[in-house]
Motif scaffolding. Structure first.
Motif, PDB file in Angstrom:
ATOM      1  N   PRO A 162       0.883 -10.597  -1.198  1.00  0.00           N
ATOM      2  CA  PRO A 162       0.786  -9.209  -1.658  1.00  0.00           C
ATOM      3  C   PRO A 162       2.155  -8.553  -1.750  1.00  0.00           C
ATOM      4  O   PRO A 162       3.092  -8.929  -1.040  1.00  0.00           O
ATOM      5  CB  PRO A 162      -0.077  -8.543  -0.574  1.00  0.00           C
ATOM      6  N   ALA A 163       2.242  -7.565  -2.630  1.00  0.00           N
ATOM      7  CA  ALA A 163       3.503  -6.860  -2.824  1.00  0.00           C
ATOM      8  C   ALA A 163       3.296  -5.353  -2.656  1.00  0.00           C
ATOM      9  O   ALA A 163       2.208  -4.833  -2.915  1.00  0.00           O
ATOM     10  CB  ALA A 163       4.065  -7.151  -4.210  1.00  0.00           C
ATOM     11  N   VAL A 164       4.356  -4.686  -2.252  1.00  0.00           N
ATOM     12  CA  VAL A 164       4.339  -3.223  -2.165  1.00  0.00           C
ATOM     13  C   VAL A 164       4.104  -2.638  -3.549  1.00  0.00           C
ATOM     14  O   VAL A 164       3.331  -1.692  -3.734  1.00  0.00           O
ATOM     15  CB  VAL A 164       5.678  -2.709  -1.587  1.00  0.00           C
ATOM     16  N   GLU A 165       4.752  -3.263  -4.540  1.00  0.00           N
ATOM     17  CA  GLU A 165       4.630  -2.800  -5.923  1.00  0.00           C
ATOM     18  C   GLU A 165       5.059  -3.924  -6.853  1.00  0.00           C
ATOM     19  O   GLU A 165       5.882  -4.772  -6.492  1.00  0.00           O
ATOM     20  CB  GLU A 165       5.501  -1.559  -6.152  1.00  0.00           C
ATOM     21  N   HIS A 166       4.479  -3.915  -8.057  1.00  0.00           N
ATOM     22  CA  HIS A 166       4.829  -4.903  -9.068  1.00  0.00           C
ATOM     23  C   HIS A 166       5.533  -4.217 -10.230  1.00  0.00           C
ATOM     24  O   HIS A 166       5.153  -3.117 -10.641  1.00  0.00           O
ATOM     25  CB  HIS A 166       3.579  -5.609  -9.598  1.00  0.00           C
ATOM     26  N   HIS A 167       6.528  -4.899 -10.769  1.00  0.00           N
ATOM     27  CA  HIS A 167       7.270  -4.411 -11.934  1.00  0.00           C
ATOM     28  C   HIS A 167       7.152  -5.469 -13.024  1.00  0.00           C
ATOM     29  O   HIS A 167       7.810  -6.515 -12.970  1.00  0.00           O
ATOM     30  CB  HIS A 167       8.730  -4.158 -11.553  1.00  0.00           C
ATOM     31  N   TRP A 168       6.281  -5.215 -14.005  1.00  0.00           N
ATOM     32  CA  TRP A 168       6.027  -6.197 -15.064  1.00  0.00           C
ATOM     33  C   TRP A 168       7.082  -6.063 -16.150  1.00  0.00           C
ATOM     34  O   TRP A 168       7.548  -4.966 -16.468  1.00  0.00           O
ATOM     35  CB  TRP A 168       4.636  -5.991 -15.664  1.00  0.00           C
ATOM     36  N   CYS A 169       7.436  -7.191 -16.780  1.00  0.00           N
ATOM     37  CA  CYS A 169       8.454  -7.164 -17.833  1.00  0.00           C
ATOM     38  C   CYS A 169       8.284  -8.379 -18.735  1.00  0.00           C
ATOM     39  O   CYS A 169       7.511  -9.293 -18.438  1.00  0.00           O
ATOM     40  CB  CYS A 169       9.863  -7.146 -17.232  1.00  0.00           C
TER      41      CYS A 169
END
Length: 400
Positions: free
Chosen positions: A328-335
């Protein structure tokens, strides 16, 4: 033509699977052989170590090359794909081929390229062979591009050693639908009477490799585990084991010197983009298939740090399957990387949401990295994953 102009010509004129995908892939050795003949057979006389595998072949190739160099040998190293600059693929004593030599090779042989129409990989591989011949290297470490049996690098009838680092599901449209099929392609690098080192393989893949070894009279060696427990990702220990055994089969080595190189790790080997640290709070890793992402995911989980993931992949990957491998991640940054093969960022975002992973879609890899760094708090680790292209563009942005 200067270096930038030559690169523009190469990308525009030559098929490059890594950038554009299956339509640019050719499974054929005849073109490579024709190119070698036209170039005066630069492969003749080269002594090579030939390394294949779904994952780990790049790490093992770099480790073996660095250890051989530390023995005092003149070493050529050919790997693929590149992260930022195509010259990364061709190294002599750890140094990239100079821009001037790169330009001269392309420009001086334009008639050959026009006649034979090579792929980008074929041209780069024959450039490497020519550079190694001209430098009179003592030994060459070759990483296969894809598969093995019909890979351009598979033109040497009697390498010093071959190796298969791992076998997993990747590139099934070319190598076959299951592990046995893929193993058959990888085992195509085995040569009669030449020893082969294997990593930890699934049973059904290992049996295929052993069948081929029996047909060819090949002695198969398992990797040699670390002599003492060492911290770090499990995959790194597995790759060191394969490299250690390869080195043991090449005479005139000092085991203590080899071991010092192996324990120094990827950065010391000159390997970028694999468990690559940029300072204390950024990690980049080129893992992109299930086997690789699982190994990286396990290593990240053991670190015990909160993660902020920057993720971009290519259009033919199963996003849900890939994300399932990661903690799990704190937040995801898609690109999406700036290559035709990249999965559109909105498609990636939608598939991620369907897989239970929410995040923010960004217009470019640099924007995603910058956003993650700006949002990072406390002990959060920014991790860049998903493809070689994503990691390459992130590295460029971080080092700008």
């Amino acid at each position: 033509m200067n270096y930038a102009e030559v690169l523009d010509w190469l990308y525009a004129q030559l098929p490059m699977f890594q950038r554009t995908g299956p339509v640019r892939y050719r499974i054929d050795l005849e073109k490579t052989r024709a190119l070698c003949a036209a170039l005066g057979h630069p492969e003749a006389g080269l002594k090579v170590v030939h390394i294949a595998g779904t994952n780990g072949k790049g790490s093992v190739s770099h480790a073996v090359a660095k250890a051989l160099q530390s023995r005092g040998l003149q070493v050529g190293l050919y790997t693929s794909p590149h992260l930022v600059d195509p010259r990364e693929r061709i190294r002599i004593q750890g140094e990239w081929i100079p821009q001037a030599a790169f330009v001269s090779f392309v420009v001086d042989h334009m008639a050959i390229w026009e006649e034979l129409q090579p792929s980008f990989f074929e041209l780069m591989f024959t450039m490497a062979l020519t550079a190694f011949r001209d430098a009179e290297v003592d030994i060459v470490v070759l990483e296969t591009g894809m598969g093995g049996r019909l890979d351009s690098t598979n033109i040497f009838p009697a390498p010093r050693v071959t190796a298969i680092t791992s076998i997993g599901l990747d590139h099934q449209q070319f190598l076959g639908p299951d592990l046995r099929s893929i193993a058959r392609e990888k085992a195509g690098i085995l040569k009669e009477g030449i020893p082969c080192v294997v990593g930890i393989l699934p049973p059904e893949a290992r049996s295929v490799v052993l069948e081929q070894s029996m047909r060819l009279g090949v002695e198969v060696y398992d990797g040699m585990p670390d002599p003492t427990e060492v911290e770090g990702p499990n995959w790194l220990a597995r790759n060191r084991a394969v490299a250690r055994c390869i080195l043991s089969l090449i005479a005139d080595g000092d085991p203590a010197s080899d071991e010092a190189v192996l324990q120094a790790g990827p950065a010391a080997w000159g390997l970028r983009g694999r468990w690559h640290r940029e300072g204390e709070h950024v990690l980049l890793d080129c893992a992109h298939n299930v086997e690789g992402l699982n190994a990286t995911g396990e290593a990240l989980a053991r670190m015990g740090r909160p993660l902020r993931l920057v993720f971009g992949t290519v259009a033919d990957k199963d996003v849900a399957e890939a994300l399932q491998c990661l903690p799990p991640a704190v937040e995801h940054h898609w690109c999406a990387a700036d290559v035709p093969r990249a999965m559109a960022v909105q498609t990636l975002s939608d598939l991620a949401v369907a897989a239970g992973r929410k995040g923010h879609a960004h217009s470019s890899v640099p924007e995603a990295v910058l956003s993650a760094l700006e949002a990072r708090q406390g002990d959060e680790l920014v991790v860049v994953l998903g493809s070689v292209f994503t990691v390459g563009e992130a590295l460029t942005a971080l080092n700008a």
